[in-house]
Write a protein that holds these residues in place. Structure first.
Motif, PDB file in Angstrom:
ATOM      1  N   GLY A   1     -49.785  14.993 -31.873  1.00 25.08           N
ATOM      2  CA  GLY A   1     -49.065  13.821 -32.360  1.00 25.08           C
ATOM      3  C   GLY A   1     -49.584  13.270 -33.672  1.00 25.08           C
ATOM      4  O   GLY A   1     -50.628  13.667 -34.169  1.00 25.08           O
ATOM      5  N   GLU A   2     -48.814  12.346 -34.207  1.00 27.31           N
ATOM      6  CA  GLU A   2     -49.185  11.640 -35.420  1.00 27.31           C
ATOM      7  C   GLU A   2     -48.899  10.175 -35.202  1.00 27.31           C
ATOM      8  O   GLU A   2     -48.064   9.817 -34.378  1.00 27.31           O
ATOM      9  CB  GLU A   2     -48.332  12.106 -36.587  1.00 27.31           C
ATOM     10  CG  GLU A   2     -48.830  13.376 -37.208  1.00 27.31           C
ATOM     11  CD  GLU A   2     -48.132  13.658 -38.525  1.00 27.31           C
ATOM     12  OE1 GLU A   2     -48.846  13.894 -39.502  1.00 27.31           O
ATOM     13  OE2 GLU A   2     -46.895  13.640 -38.564  1.00 27.31           O
TER      14      GLU A   2
ATOM     15  N   GLN B   1     -55.471  23.205 -33.728  1.00 29.00           N
ATOM     16  CA  GLN B   1     -54.373  24.079 -33.268  1.00 29.00           C
ATOM     17  C   GLN B   1     -53.252  23.235 -32.668  1.00 29.00           C
ATOM     18  O   GLN B   1     -52.078  23.403 -33.009  1.00 29.00           O
ATOM     19  CB  GLN B   1     -54.900  25.080 -32.223  1.00 29.00           C
ATOM     20  CG  GLN B   1     -55.785  26.164 -32.831  1.00 29.00           C
ATOM     21  CD  GLN B   1     -56.566  26.952 -31.777  1.00 29.00           C
ATOM     22  OE1 GLN B   1     -56.951  26.407 -30.731  1.00 29.00           O
ATOM     23  NE2 GLN B   1     -56.815  28.223 -32.055  1.00 29.00           N
ATOM     24  N   ASN B   2     -53.609  22.322 -31.777  1.00 30.72           N
ATOM     25  CA  ASN B   2     -52.585  21.493 -31.136  1.00 30.72           C
ATOM     26  C   ASN B   2     -51.898  20.579 -32.136  1.00 30.72           C
ATOM     27  O   ASN B   2     -50.681  20.389 -32.084  1.00 30.72           O
ATOM     28  CB  ASN B   2     -53.203  20.633 -30.029  1.00 30.72           C
ATOM     29  CG  ASN B   2     -53.570  21.442 -28.811  1.00 30.72           C
ATOM     30  OD1 ASN B   2     -53.214  22.616 -28.711  1.00 30.72           O
ATOM     31  ND2 ASN B   2     -54.290  20.836 -27.893  1.00 30.72           N
ATOM     32  N   TYR B   3     -52.700  20.008 -33.038  1.00 30.21           N
ATOM     33  CA  TYR B   3     -52.121  19.110 -34.036  1.00 30.21           C
ATOM     34  C   TYR B   3     -51.096  19.869 -34.882  1.00 30.21           C
ATOM     35  O   TYR B   3     -49.980  19.388 -35.124  1.00 30.21           O
ATOM     36  CB  TYR B   3     -53.209  18.529 -34.934  1.00 30.21           C
ATOM     37  CG  TYR B   3     -52.635  17.833 -36.133  1.00 30.21           C
ATOM     38  CD1 TYR B   3     -52.045  16.579 -35.998  1.00 30.21           C
ATOM     39  CD2 TYR B   3     -52.613  18.439 -37.393  1.00 30.21           C
ATOM     40  CE1 TYR B   3     -51.459  15.949 -37.076  1.00 30.21           C
ATOM     41  CE2 TYR B   3     -52.032  17.820 -38.476  1.00 30.21           C
ATOM     42  CZ  TYR B   3     -51.454  16.582 -38.319  1.00 30.21           C
ATOM     43  OH  TYR B   3     -50.874  15.971 -39.388  1.00 30.21           O
ATOM     44  N   MET B   4     -51.471  21.072 -35.315  1.00 28.37           N
ATOM     45  CA  MET B   4     -50.558  21.835 -36.176  1.00 28.37           C
ATOM     46  C   MET B   4     -49.323  22.289 -35.413  1.00 28.37           C
ATOM     47  O   MET B   4     -48.223  22.326 -35.964  1.00 28.37           O
ATOM     48  CB  MET B   4     -51.294  23.031 -36.795  1.00 28.37           C
ATOM     49  CG  MET B   4     -52.325  22.586 -37.816  1.00 28.37           C
ATOM     50  SD  MET B   4     -53.174  23.976 -38.602  1.00 28.37           S
ATOM     51  CE  MET B   4     -51.929  24.514 -39.789  1.00 28.37           C
ATOM     52  N   ALA B   5     -49.491  22.601 -34.129  1.00 31.46           N
ATOM     53  CA  ALA B   5     -48.326  22.984 -33.326  1.00 31.46           C
ATOM     54  C   ALA B   5     -47.350  21.818 -33.237  1.00 31.46           C
ATOM     55  O   ALA B   5     -46.132  21.990 -33.352  1.00 31.46           O
ATOM     56  CB  ALA B   5     -48.770  23.423 -31.939  1.00 31.46           C
ATOM     57  N   GLY B   6     -47.881  20.607 -33.060  1.00 33.81           N
ATOM     58  CA  GLY B   6     -47.032  19.419 -33.019  1.00 33.81           C
ATOM     59  C   GLY B   6     -46.331  19.186 -34.344  1.00 33.81           C
ATOM     60  O   GLY B   6     -45.161  18.820 -34.396  1.00 33.81           O
ATOM     61  N   GLU B   7     -47.056  19.421 -35.420  1.00 33.89           N
ATOM     62  CA  GLU B   7     -46.477  19.254 -36.750  1.00 33.89           C
ATOM     63  C   GLU B   7     -45.340  20.267 -36.960  1.00 33.89           C
ATOM     64  O   GLU B   7     -44.283  19.928 -37.490  1.00 33.89           O
ATOM     65  CB  GLU B   7     -47.581  19.483 -37.773  1.00 33.89           C
ATOM     66  CG  GLU B   7     -47.335  18.823 -39.092  1.00 33.89           C
ATOM     67  CD  GLU B   7     -48.384  19.226 -40.115  1.00 33.89           C
ATOM     68  OE1 GLU B   7     -49.080  20.251 -39.936  1.00 33.89           O
ATOM     69  OE2 GLU B   7     -48.501  18.499 -41.115  1.00 33.89           O
ATOM     70  N   LEU B   8     -45.559  21.493 -36.524  1.00 31.47           N
ATOM     71  CA  LEU B   8     -44.508  22.511 -36.646  1.00 31.47           C
ATOM     72  C   LEU B   8     -43.297  22.147 -35.782  1.00 31.47           C
ATOM     73  O   LEU B   8     -42.157  22.351 -36.177  1.00 31.47           O
ATOM     74  CB  LEU B   8     -45.044  23.893 -36.252  1.00 31.47           C
ATOM     75  CG  LEU B   8     -46.073  24.507 -37.200  1.00 31.47           C
ATOM     76  CD1 LEU B   8     -46.605  25.820 -36.629  1.00 31.47           C
ATOM     77  CD2 LEU B   8     -45.479  24.757 -38.584  1.00 31.47           C
TER      78      LEU B   8
ATOM     79  N   PHE C   1     -46.068  31.547 -37.097  1.00 36.90           N
ATOM     80  CA  PHE C   1     -47.135  30.606 -37.422  1.00 36.90           C
ATOM     81  C   PHE C   1     -47.775  30.092 -36.120  1.00 36.90           C
ATOM     82  O   PHE C   1     -48.996  30.145 -35.928  1.00 36.90           O
ATOM     83  CB  PHE C   1     -46.523  29.453 -38.229  1.00 36.90           C
ATOM     84  CG  PHE C   1     -47.503  28.686 -39.088  1.00 36.90           C
ATOM     85  CD1 PHE C   1     -48.873  28.728 -38.852  1.00 36.90           C
ATOM     86  CD2 PHE C   1     -47.039  27.922 -40.145  1.00 36.90           C
ATOM     87  CE1 PHE C   1     -49.753  28.020 -39.647  1.00 36.90           C
ATOM     88  CE2 PHE C   1     -47.919  27.205 -40.951  1.00 36.90           C
ATOM     89  CZ  PHE C   1     -49.272  27.255 -40.708  1.00 36.90           C
ATOM     90  N   LEU C   2     -46.910  29.642 -35.199  1.00 39.60           N
ATOM     91  CA  LEU C   2     -47.403  29.102 -33.925  1.00 39.60           C
ATOM     92  C   LEU C   2     -48.235  30.138 -33.169  1.00 39.60           C
ATOM     93  O   LEU C   2     -49.325  29.838 -32.667  1.00 39.60           O
ATOM     94  CB  LEU C   2     -46.218  28.649 -33.068  1.00 39.60           C
ATOM     95  CG  LEU C   2     -46.566  28.024 -31.722  1.00 39.60           C
ATOM     96  CD1 LEU C   2     -47.194  26.647 -31.914  1.00 39.60           C
ATOM     97  CD2 LEU C   2     -45.329  27.896 -30.837  1.00 39.60           C
ATOM     98  N   ASN C   3     -47.711  31.356 -33.096  1.00 36.37           N
ATOM     99  CA  ASN C   3     -48.426  32.398 -32.359  1.00 36.37           C
ATOM    100  C   ASN C   3     -49.777  32.709 -32.991  1.00 36.37           C
ATOM    101  O   ASN C   3     -50.778  32.897 -32.299  1.00 36.37           O
ATOM    102  CB  ASN C   3     -47.584  33.669 -32.273  1.00 36.37           C
ATOM    103  CG  ASN C   3     -46.366  33.434 -31.407  1.00 36.37           C
ATOM    104  OD1 ASN C   3     -46.396  32.584 -30.513  1.00 36.37           O
ATOM    105  ND2 ASN C   3     -45.288  34.145 -31.687  1.00 36.37           N
TER     106      ASN C   3
END
Lengths: 412, 419
Positions: free
Chosen positions: A73-74, B351-358, B388-390
Motif C-alpha cells: 500500500g501507499e 517486493q510486496n510494495y512494488m507488487a502493490g504499485e504494479l 515484472f511481478l514474477n
C-alpha cells in the motif's frame, strides 16, 4: 449516483462504506475534525506537525509506512485549516492491515521526544522549501493576515513562523492528541473493491474498543465584516511583479457559497472566461490572471491573482482588474455564461468522483459538513443557482471595501 | 483492537481490462478500455511529436500549444467556448515521445467534442500573432522558473545527460524563444502530426464509437513513418557542476546518468535495487536523510525508461549546511547495497510494495489508457507487468547485490547542485 452505507460505533466513530468493483484496490480514508483553525494563536503549526507525527509509529506498529508498504500500500495525508485527512490505498485483499494500522495510531501513538524532534526538523525544512526558498512563498501568509484580523484563518497551516514550530513542546502535543484524535472526532470511509458486511466486521474488531475522547467543541471567533479596502506592498527578490486580491466570501454551508464558486469560474475558469479571453488573450495586459476560491468551511476568500504583462505596472494592473469586475457588476452575468460555468462545474464534479480515493475523501468531507448525502446532490445544487443569486453575490463580494490588495514588486 | 498484525496476502497475478483495438477507414489506430459505471469518457489523441524529434528548443511544446490557438473555421475563442460550454476539459502534454491532447467529457456531449477536436488537431491555423503571444507568456514563466533552484538544476542536468546536439538535452535559454519562427511551427506540424495519430478512448463509450470516430477522423491517412531522431545521448565523462544562486535557503541536488532499460535482462532487478535505495517513502535514502537526519523534506532515486533511453536520477533539496553530509550519505548508501546483502525482511517488504504499485496500474479504465500509451511507446504489452511481478518474487539478496555492483553507479553520475 454514489451508493454508500453509514453506521456509527458506540464510541462515536462514524463509518461510511462505498463499494466500487472497477478497481482491485481499496482506500481507507480517516478524517479527523481538527485543523489549523483549532490552534492556539501562539502555537500555530501544531495540527500540521501532528499530521507528521501520525507516521511516527504506534505501540503495535513501530513504523506505520513500513507495515503499509509491506501490504503493498501507499498513503498520504494533508492538513488544512478545517480538518486533517489521512488515506491509505492498498490491494483489496489487504484491507485489514490498513484498518489495524489506523486503529493503533488512533489510540496508541508513539509521541516520544525523538519522533517529535525529527518531525519538527522535517517540517522546518518543508517550511523553508515551500515558504522561504520559493519565489512568492510568503504570499499566502501575508494575504491571510491582511484579510483576517480575528478568525484563525489568519495563519497558514504550516504555522506562522519557524520559531513557533520550534517552541511546540511534547506536552502540547500529548494534549492535542488526547483532545482531538479520538473516535468521536473522526470519520472513517472505506471505498473500493470491498464486501460491506465483512468490512463492518473488521471495523468493529479493530475500532470497537477504542475509548471515546472528551468534548471537542471549541468556539472559533467570527471575522467581523471588513469595512474598508486594505492595501499592502512588498519588495522582494522575485522574477516579476504580481498582484493578489482577496475578497471575503461565504462559508461552505451557506447557499451563496456555490454562487461565489461559479463567479470565480466566470472570471477565470477556462480559455473562454472573462479574464483569459479579455485581459490575457485579447488585450494581452496580463500573462496570467487567475481567480479561485478557498473552499473553506467558515467564510473564506475568493482570490484574484495576476502577473501583468511586460510594461504594465501593478497600479495599472489593479485598475484593469477593477474595470473588468465593475463591468460584471454593472451588466451582470449573461445567460449563456451562467449555463456554461454550471455545465463545467457539474462535469468537473463528475470527473472528481471516479477515483476511489477522491470519492472516499468527498464522502468523509460531506459527513464532516453534516450531510453525507450531499455527495449526490452537489450537481443539482450547482444547477439550482439562478441569475438573481449570482448577480446579487457578485455585487456583494466584488467590492473595494471587501478587498485586500497585495502588490508584490520584483526588486530591480 | 488486536495487537497482532494481520496476515499479509501476496499478489499472485494481475487482471487487466480487455483492450478494444480497431482501426478507422484510413488507418488511424484506436484502443479502448470500457467501464460503464460513470457516463464519462476520456479521449486521448496521441501524436509521435514529442521533444525527441524537435530541432529547436521549445518547438514540440509550442506546436502543441499553438494548435489550440486557431483553426480553419473558428478562431480559437469559439472552440474554447464550445469546450467550456459543454463541460469538456482539454489537457495537453508533451513528453519525450508524444504530443497528447486529452479530452474529458460527459458522454452526452460526444457529438460536441469530436468536431472541435477535428478542427483543432487536423485543421490548425498558425499565425504570427499567436506565436508572439505564446512567446511572451512562455518568456515570463521561464524567467520565473529560472529563479527556482530545482528547475535550474534539472535543466542543467538534462543538458549534461543528453548533450547539446540531442533535442532532449537542449537547455531552455530565453534566446531559444527568439529563434523560433512560424515556418518552424508549420514544418514540424506537417512532418509529425496528422500521419502519426493514435486515439485512445476510455471510460463509458457507445457501441457505435467506431462509426462516430469515422465520421470525423475516418478520412485522415496515417503512415506512422515520421522521421526519428538518430542521435542517442552523448557519451561524456561525468561532470560535477554547481550553479550559484544567491539568497536561497536550500540547495537543489540533481544527479543522473543513463542505464539499461526494459529489455535488458538486469532491468527488473535493478528497479528493485533502486527502490530499496531511494525509490519509495520507506527507502534507505529517505529513512537516512529525512527520517533519521531530517536534512530534507524528501529524497528520491528514480529510474525512468522511455523509448529514447533510460535514465537514473537522484534528487533532493537540502539546507546548505546539510549538503556535504547528504552527499556522503548517498555514496555510503550506494556502497552498502554493493557490499552488504539486503535483509530478507527488507527485500520482502519492497517486493510486496512494488507488487502493490504494479497492481495500481489496473485501477480503472482511465489508468489503463495512460498505461497503454506507455506500452505503445515502448512496444510492449500488458505481459510486461506480469513478467515484472514474477521476476520480483524470484529475487534473492545476492541478485540485488550483484545488480547494484553492475549498474548502481552513483560515482559516475553527472552531479549538479543549485543554490
Amino acid at each position: 449516483m454514489i451508493h454508500f452505507q453509514k453506521f456509527t460505533l458506540d464510541n462515536g466513530l462514524r463509518i461510511i462504506l462505498h463499494e466500487d468493483k472497477s478497481t482491485p484496490l481499496v482506500c481507507v480514508n480517516t478524517l479527523y475534525r481538527v485543523g489549523a483553525k483549532h490552534e492556539n494563536p501562539d502555537k500555530t503549526g501544531m495540527a500540521h506537525l501532528f499530521e507528521h507525527l501520525m507516521f511516527g509509529g504506534s505501540a503495535n506498529a513501530q513504523n506505520f509506512d513500513r507495515v503499509l508498504e509491506e501490504a503493498g500500500g501507499e498513503n498520504n495525508a494533508f492538513t488544512n485549516n478545517d480538518y486533517t485527512n489521512y488515506y491509505d490505498t492498498l490491494p483489496a485483499e489487504n484491507i485489514e492491515t490498513a484498518l489495524w494500522l489506523e486503529a493503533d495510531r488512533m489510540q496508541n501513538l508513539n509521541l516520544d521526544q525523538k519522533s517529535i524532534d525529527i518531525q519538527k526538523s522535517v517540517v522546518i525544512e518543508e517550511f523553508k522549501e515551500n515558504y522561504l526558498n520559493q519565489p512568492y512563498g510568503d504570499m499566502d501568509g501575508i494575504i491571510r493576515e491582511m484579510a483576517f484580523k480575528h478568525h484563525p484563518y489568519r495563519w497558514s497551516t504550516i504555522g506562522k513562523s519557524i520559531q513557533q514550530i520550534q517552541a511546540i513542546t511534547r506536552n502540547d502535543l500529548i494534549d492535542f492528541y488526547h483532545q482531538w484524535y479520538a473516535p468521536n472526532n473522526a470519520i472513517l470511509v472505506i471505498s473500493g473493491d470491498i464486501d460491506s458486511q465483512y468490512s463492518i466486521e473488521l471495523v468493529k474488531k479493530h475500532f470497537g474498543s477504542i475509548r471515546s475522547g472528551g468534548n471537542t467543541s471549541l468556539s472559533i471567533p467570527c471575522e467581523p465584516e471588513q469595512l474598508s479596502k486594505r492595501e499592502e506592498e512588498k519588495n522582494d527578490d522575485v522574477p516579476q511583479d504580481t498582484i493578489l486580491m482577496a475578497f471575503h466570501m461565504p462559508g461552505r454551508n451557506n447557499p451563496d457559497y456555490r454562487a461565489a464558486d461559479l463567479i470565480s469560474d466566470i472570471l477565470a475558469n477556462g480559455k473562454s472566461s472573462r479574464f483569459y479571453s479579455g485581459l490575457v488573450r485579447e488585450k494581452q495586459v496580463f500573462s496570467d490572471l487567475d481567480a479561485y476560491i478557498w473552499g473553506s468551511e467558515d467564510p473564506g476568500l475568493l482570490i484574484v491573482h495576476g502577473f501583468p504583462a511586460n510594461g504594465i505596472s501593478l497600479d495599472e494592473a489593479e485598475n484593469l482588474i477593477w474595470e473588468e469586475l465593475e463591468m460584471l457588476k454593472k451588466e451582470g452575468c449573461n445567460k449563456d455564461e451562467l449555463a456554461k460555468v454550471k455545465n463545467k462545474a457539474i462535469s468537473a464534479w463528475m470527473f472528481s468522483n471516479i477515483a476511489i480515493n477522491n470519492k472516499a475523501h468527498h464522502l468523509a468531507f460531506f459527513e464532516h459538513m453534516g450531510d453525507t448525502g450531499l455527495i449526490n446532490k452537489e450537481d443539482s445544487l450547482v444547477d439550482a443557482v439562478d441569475m438573481e443569486r449570482i448577480n446579487r453575490v457578485i455585487k456583494r463580494i466584488l467590492r473595494k471595501d471587501n478587498a485586500s490588495v497585495l502588490k508584490y514588486y520584483a526588486k530591480k | 483492537m488486536t495487537k497482532l498484525k494481520p496476515d499479509i496476502k501476496t499478489i499472485k497475478a494481475f487482471k487487466n481490462l480487455p483492450v478494444h483495438d480497431f482501426q478507422l477507414d484510413e488507418g488511424i489506430k484506436i484502443f479502448g478500455f470500457y467501464n460503464g459505471d460513470v457516463k464519462a469518457v476520456k479521449i486521448d489523441f496521441i501524436f509521435e511529436a514529442g521533444q525527441a524529434v524537435q530541432r529547436k528548443t521549445f518547438l514540440a511544446a509550442f506546436v502543441n500549444a499553438m494548435m489550440r490557438e486557431g483553426n480553419s473555421q473558428n478562431n480559437s475563442k469559439t472552440s474554447e467556448e464550445i469546450l467550456d460550454y459543454y463541460g469538456i476539459f482539454l489537457n495537453q502534454k508533451v513528453t519525450h515521445a508524444w504530443s497528447v491532447f486529452s479530452f474529458y467529457l460527459p458522454i452526452m456531449h460526444l457529438d460536441k467534442a469530436l468536431p472541435v477536436a477535428y478542427k483543432m488537431l487536423f485543421e490548425p491555423v498558425f499565425t504570427e500573432e499567436a506565436l508572439r503571444f505564446l512567446k511572451e507568456k512562455t518568456r515570463q514563466r521561464l524567467r520565473q522558473n529560472l529563479q527556482r533552484t530545482d528547475y535550474r538544476a534539472a535543466a542543467y542536468l538534462k543538458n549534461l545527460m543528453w548533450g547539446n546536439n540531442n533535442p532532449l538535452g537542449f537547455y531552455p535559454h530565453e534566446s531559444g524563444l527568439d529563434e523560433l519562427n512560424i515556418d518552424d511551427i508549420k514544418d514540424f506540424y506537417k512532418t509529425y502530426y496528422p500521419n502519426t495519430c493514435h486515439i485512445g478512448v476510455s471510460g463509458y463509450f457507445p457501441k457505435d464509437i467506431k462509426q462516430q470516430f469515422n465520421r470525423y477522423f475516418g478520412e485522415i491517412p496515417v503512415s506512422y513513418s515520421a522521421p526519428k531522431t538518430s542521435s542517442g545521448p552523448e557519451s561524456t565523462k561525468p561532470v560535477a557542476h554547481h550553479i550559484k544562486m544567491p539568497n536561497k535557503n536550500q540547495v537543489s541536488l540533481k544527479w543522473g546518468k543513463h542505464i539499461p532499460g526494459p529489455g535488458h535482462p538486469d532491468y527488473f532487478t535493478l528497479k528493485v535495487a533502486d527502490t530499496i535505495f531511494g525509490g519509495f517513502f520507506g527507502s534507505r535514502l529517505m529513512r537516512n536523510i529525512r527520517e533519521e537526519k531530517a536534512y530534507t523534506y524528501g529524497i528520491y532515486s528514480t529510474i525512468r525508461p522511455t523509448q529514447y533511453g533510460c535514465t537514473h536520477t537522484i534528487t533532493t533539496d537540502v539546507g546548505h549546511d546539510y549538503l556535504e553530509d547528504t552527499i556522503r550519505q548517498i555514496d555510503m548508501e550506494a556502497d552498502k547495497l554493493k557490499t552488504t546483502l539486503v535483509g530478507t525482511e527488507e527485500l520482502r517488504l519492497v517486493q510486496n510494495y512494488m507488487a502493490g504499485e504494479l497492481l495500481s496500474v489496473f485501477d480503472g479504465a482511465f489508468k489503463h489508457a495512460s498505461i497503454y500509451r506507455y506500452l505503445i511507446e515502448m512496444d510492449m504489452d500488458f505481459s510486461y507487468y506480469s513478467d515484472f511481478l514474477n521476476t520480483i518474487y524470484k529475487l534473492t539478496p545476492d541478485d540485488i547485490r550483484n545488480v547494484s555492483n553492475r549498474h548502481l553507479d552513483v560515482k559516475n553520475m553527472h552531479k549538479v547542485t543549485a543554490g
